[in-house]
Design a protein around this motif. Structure first.
Motif, PDB file in Angstrom:
ATOM      1  N   GLU A   2      -1.828   1.365   7.362  1.00  0.00           N
ATOM      2  CA  GLU A   2      -0.983   0.731   7.992  1.00  0.00           C
ATOM      3  C   GLU A   2      -0.626   1.489   9.429  1.00  0.00           C
ATOM      4  OE1 GLU A   2       2.327  -1.161   4.925  1.00  0.00           O
ATOM      5  OE2 GLU A   2       2.634   0.924   5.728  1.00  0.00           O
ATOM      6  N   ARG A  54       7.882  -1.876  14.434  1.00  0.00           N
ATOM      7  CA  ARG A  54       7.474  -2.053  13.086  1.00  0.00           C
ATOM      8  C   ARG A  54       7.454  -3.661  12.553  1.00  0.00           C
ATOM      9  NH1 ARG A  54       9.560   0.793   8.718  1.00  0.00           N
ATOM     10  NH2 ARG A  54      10.328   2.243  10.275  1.00  0.00           N
ATOM     11  N   THR A  76       0.955  -5.213   7.346  1.00  0.00           N
ATOM     12  CA  THR A  76       1.652  -4.297   6.241  1.00  0.00           C
ATOM     13  C   THR A  76       0.534  -4.156   5.166  1.00  0.00           C
ATOM     14  OG1 THR A  76       2.765  -6.281   5.050  1.00  0.00           O
ATOM     15  CG2 THR A  76       4.094  -4.952   6.690  1.00  0.00           C
ATOM     16  N   ALA A  79      -0.195   3.022   2.734  1.00  0.00           N
ATOM     17  CA  ALA A  79       0.963   2.560   3.218  1.00  0.00           C
ATOM     18  C   ALA A  79       2.100   3.132   3.643  1.00  0.00           C
ATOM     19  CB  ALA A  79       1.516   1.258   2.101  1.00  0.00           C
ATOM     20  N   THR A 130       5.475   1.152   4.737  1.00  0.00           N
ATOM     21  CA  THR A 130       6.236   0.381   3.882  1.00  0.00           C
ATOM     22  C   THR A 130       6.516   0.745   2.469  1.00  0.00           C
ATOM     23  OG1 THR A 130       4.146  -0.926   3.408  1.00  0.00           O
ATOM     24  CG2 THR A 130       5.416  -1.790   5.024  1.00  0.00           C
ATOM     25  N   ASP A 167      10.406   5.369   6.615  1.00  0.00           N
ATOM     26  CA  ASP A 167      10.934   4.195   5.970  1.00  0.00           C
ATOM     27  C   ASP A 167      12.291   4.033   6.466  1.00  0.00           C
ATOM     28  OD1 ASP A 167      11.847   6.405   4.910  1.00  0.00           O
ATOM     29  OD2 ASP A 167      12.031   5.859   3.001  1.00  0.00           O
TER      30      ASP A 167
END
Length: 329
Positions: A189, A201, A206, A249, A252, A313
């Motif tokens: 990502e 973002r 994703t 990832a 996410t 996050d």
């Protein structure tokens, strides 16, 4: 041992050898490049080897990954690898590269003791490559990948970042190509690594997008968590195996709870995380003739303060001010 307050133990050392790169990837740096570190600011070859020796013999490091910038631009790279391969215990050693210089260096790196390579390649289309990297070097990367495989720097892993409107439709094509050439493909990502702070973002591709695209052509079977261990990539077997594909990832699906990394920047700073804002200076200790025990103590202290997560996050996350090219991926 490099342990933090969350009982994570760092056994994987990422060493940035230079901040310079011979590509200008749009998600990494501006077209004109950055203000590079001066020679006196960079660690010398001997200083790098000494720090790796301390990490391996006194702090429990078992894996060393050489990164950049572009590590193949480091003139002393082969010698550094050779000296680290002679350490007892011998660490497993790998290198993350854009692949441009691999055709001429793969054999020497293997002979010096390098175990394998990760090569960044985001597209199979030369025109898209030129748009993404601002350089016409696609053929050189493909030749570098072949040279790495032939030299035995295996498994050869290919890292790909998908960008909206450029290569976001290429996931199935990239996987089919990787399988045909016996490379292990890993999608990453897009992270906020750009010095110009253009990352958003809500515009990124994703892990969910990537997997949905791959499943239009392949059957994917998830590996269990035990097989993954502390690896950043979630992995799937493709069409029943033996080939696999991974997805990192970082944004996410953060994997901070299993992180086992410590990072050494090109100018001799310890970073506990790619996105940490705090650094601990080891270069100063080296150049003031501090003994190994003192350097090890400083490194342990730095890792003890490692935070629970990267902060990626958090929707309000802001990119670090320091350019990422000297920190390493």
């Amino acid at each position: 041992m490099l342990i933090d307050t969350y009982d994570r133990v760092a056994t994987d050392l990422r060493v940035s050898l230079t901040d310079k790169c011979n590509l200008r990837c749009t998600y990494c740096m501006p077209e004109e490049g950055l203000q590079w570190l001066g020679k006196s600011e960079l660690l010398s070859d001997d200083e790098i080897v000494r720090l790796i020796r301390i990490a391996v013999t006194s702090l429990g490091i078992t894996e060393v990954r050489f990164t950049g910038g572009e590590p193949l631009l480091r003139p002393g790279l082969v010698s550094i690898v050779e000296q680290c391969a002679a350490l007892t215990p011998r660490p497993r050693m790998s290198l993350t590269t854009n692949g441009i210089g691999l055709k001429r260096t793969a054999t020497a790196l293997k002979a010096a003791g390098l175990d394998r390579v990760n090569v960044s390649l985001d597209t199979l289309r030369p025109d898209v490559f030129k748009t993404l990297t601002r350089r016409d070097r696609h053929k050189d990367v493909l030749e570098g990948l072949e040279a790495a495989r032939e030299a035995g720097l295996t498994p050869v892993k290919v890292n790909s970042v998908l960008m909206p409107g450029l290569n976001d439709d290429e996931a199935p094509e990239l996987l089919a190509w990787a399988i045909a050439h016996d490379y292990e493909l890993r999608f990453i990502e897009q992270m906020p690594l750009d010095a110009q702070h253009g990352w958003k973002r809500d515009g990124m591709i994703t892990a969910g997008d990537i997997l949905a695209s791959l499943r239009t052509r392949f059957t994917l079977t998830a590996e269990d968590d035990e097989a993954r261990g502390s690896a950043p990539a979630e992995r799937w077997t493709v069409d029943g195996g033996p080939h696999r594909v991974g997805v990192i990832a970082s944004v996410t699906r953060p994997f901070c709870r299993a992180c086992d990394r410590t990072r050494l920047t090109a100018d001799g700073q310890v970073r506990t995380c790619l996105f940490a804002r705090e650094e601990t200076d080891l270069r100063g200790a080296l150049r003031s003739d501090a003994p190994d025990e003192e350097i090890a103590r400083l490194w342990k202290l730095a890792m003890w303060g490692k935070k629970a997560g990267s902060g990626l996050d958090d929707p309000s996350f802001l990119q670090p001010d320091r350019p990422m090219s000297a920190i390493g991926g």
